[in-house]
Every structure is written in C-alpha cells, then in structure tokens.
Design a protein around this motif. Structure first.
Motif, PDB file in Angstrom:
ATOM      1  N   PRO A 108       0.869  -1.146  -0.208  1.00  0.00           N
ATOM      2  CA  PRO A 108      -0.162   0.197  -0.094  1.00  0.00           C
ATOM      3  C   PRO A 108       0.510   1.119  -0.539  1.00  0.00           C
ATOM      4  O   PRO A 108       0.257   2.442   0.443  1.00  0.00           O
ATOM      5  N   LEU A 109       2.076   1.307  -0.168  1.00  0.00           N
ATOM      6  CA  LEU A 109       3.213   2.391  -0.271  1.00  0.00           C
ATOM      7  C   LEU A 109       2.195   3.408  -1.056  1.00  0.00           C
ATOM      8  O   LEU A 109       2.624   4.559  -1.166  1.00  0.00           O
ATOM      9  N   ALA A 110       3.426   2.781  -2.625  1.00  0.00           N
ATOM     10  CA  ALA A 110       2.824   3.830  -3.735  1.00  0.00           C
ATOM     11  C   ALA A 110       1.658   3.851  -3.877  1.00  0.00           C
ATOM     12  O   ALA A 110       1.301   5.228  -4.069  1.00  0.00           O
ATOM     13  N   PHE A 111       0.714   2.968  -3.559  1.00  0.00           N
ATOM     14  CA  PHE A 111      -0.651   3.404  -4.030  1.00  0.00           C
ATOM     15  C   PHE A 111      -1.459   2.429  -2.563  1.00  0.00           C
ATOM     16  O   PHE A 111      -1.276   0.942  -2.717  1.00  0.00           O
ATOM     17  N   PRO A 112      -2.170   3.156  -2.060  1.00  0.00           N
ATOM     18  CA  PRO A 112      -2.946   4.814  -1.683  1.00  0.00           C
ATOM     19  C   PRO A 112      -2.216   5.156  -0.622  1.00  0.00           C
ATOM     20  O   PRO A 112      -2.609   6.469  -1.187  1.00  0.00           O
ATOM     21  N   LEU A 113      -1.413   4.426  -0.135  1.00  0.00           N
ATOM     22  CA  LEU A 113      -0.707   5.961   0.457  1.00  0.00           C
ATOM     23  C   LEU A 113       0.033   7.278   0.104  1.00  0.00           C
ATOM     24  O   LEU A 113      -0.647   8.650   0.312  1.00  0.00           O
ATOM     25  N   ILE A 114       1.027   7.387  -0.985  1.00  0.00           N
ATOM     26  CA  ILE A 114       1.557   8.408  -1.557  1.00  0.00           C
ATOM     27  C   ILE A 114       0.824   9.106  -2.483  1.00  0.00           C
ATOM     28  O   ILE A 114       0.157   9.887  -2.981  1.00  0.00           O
ATOM     29  N   ALA A 115       0.116   7.528  -3.586  1.00  0.00           N
ATOM     30  CA  ALA A 115      -0.161   8.257  -4.870  1.00  0.00           C
ATOM     31  C   ALA A 115      -2.119   7.619  -4.540  1.00  0.00           C
ATOM     32  O   ALA A 115      -2.310   6.507  -5.060  1.00  0.00           O
ATOM     33  N   GLY A 116      -2.667   8.248  -3.931  1.00  0.00           N
ATOM     34  CA  GLY A 116      -4.355   7.844  -2.776  1.00  0.00           C
ATOM     35  C   GLY A 116      -4.581   8.451  -3.815  1.00  0.00           C
ATOM     36  O   GLY A 116      -4.097   9.028  -4.554  1.00  0.00           O
TER      37      GLY A 116
END
Length: 190
Positions: A108-116
């Motif tokens: 879940p890091l790149a999506f949705p955390l950063i680019a959510g």
C-alpha cells in the motif's frame, strides 16, 4: 511554457499537504519492518507514474470503467481505514508473503498511501486551475521529498526509538481512520 514560481509553489504545497509523507512515517516504518526493506526508488517511481498518468488520463480512465471520483475516493478510504485499524489495534490485515516483499513498496505504499485517492482527486482539481507544466513540476518536487523520507526511514526509526514509534504509530493510526471517515463523509450521498 507557462512556468510560474508562484503557481509551482502553490501546487507543491497543496500536494505536500495531501500526500502527507511526514505524517506517513510511522506507516512507512511499519511496512519496512514487515517487508524487511522498502524499495524507495521503486515506490517513488510508481507513485510518480500514477500521478502523472492520472494528471493526463485520470478522468478518462475513471469514466472508462464507469467510476466516479467519489467511488474512487471511498475505495481508497477503505484501504486507509484498514491500515489505521492495523496500526491502532496491533493486528495484521495486510499480510506479506516473502515472495511479495517487493510488492509492499507498491501496495500500500506507492498506492494508496503516496498516490492515493486524495492525491488523484487533488491532481484532477489542480488541472482546472493551474497550467500543466506547473503541476508537473509540483509533482516532481513532492516526489523528490517523498524519496528522501523513504530513504531515511531507518534513520528516522532509530531516532524515534521503539517506545516513541509505538506512540506515534497509534496516533497516526487514529489520523488515518479520521482521513478515511472524512473520505466517506465527503463522498457518500444519503
């Protein structure tokens, strides 16, 4: 070229507040502990590709699947809600298999955390107000900062310590729950 320092600064600050990588440090540290490591460059690159692609094709992609921005935001809110519950309750919902360790840099890091959902919705909104090149520069500046934070997560964890990390993890878990609830309240129409 329509580059404007003022507009770039505005876009950068708006995206910085929505991405909130500083507030996500406990989540990043937690993901690194589960996966063993985080591929900072890969996560930053994937988040960047998602943001730039959404800048150009976001509305069209959602329309293609018959998805409105509200539904997209609620889906992202559900993931954030589950991550927040994980942090507060000390349970593990996002189990990572050893062979999937590199995938934790993406979900879940790149999506949705950063680019959510919040970031994507903001990017669509910015497109209506600012010139395309100013938004791209703002995205790139935010990605640079995200990369630095991801790369220094081990150092940050050592400085915070286990007790401090536990407290911060619970506090930011509640903040994640609040963000998820806000996404629900904003996009659910009764």
């Amino acid at each position: 070229m329509n580059l404007s320092v003022k507009d770039i600064f505005s876009v950068t600050l708006i995206l910085f507040s929505v991405i909130d990588i500083i507030g996500s440090i406990p989540i990043v540290i937690d993901l690194r502990k589960k996966a063993g490591h985080i591929e900072s460059f890969k996560a930053t690159l994937v988040a960047g590709v998602l943001m730039i692609a959404f800048l150009f094709f976001g509305k069209s992609i959602l329309n293609l699947f018959g998805i409105d921005i509200g539904s997209f935001a609620i889906a992202g809110g559900i993931v954030l809600l589950l991550m927040g519950m994980e942090m507060i309750m000390g349970i593990e919902l996002f189990k990572s298999e050893p062979e999937e360790a590199s995938a934790s840099s993406i979900v879940p890091l790149a999506f949705p955390l950063i680019a959510g959902a919040g970031t994507m919705t903001t990017i669509i909104s910015l497109r209506a107000v600012y010139a395309l090149e100013n938004i791209i520069v703002g995205i790139l500046l935010n990605l640079l900062f995200v990369f630095v934070v991801l790369k220094s997560s081990s150092w940050l964890e050592r400085k915070i310590g286990p007790g401090g990390f536990s407290i911060i993890r619970k506090v930011f878990g509640i903040i994640l729950l609040a963000i998820a609830i806000k996404l629900f309240k904003t996009h659910i129409n009764f």
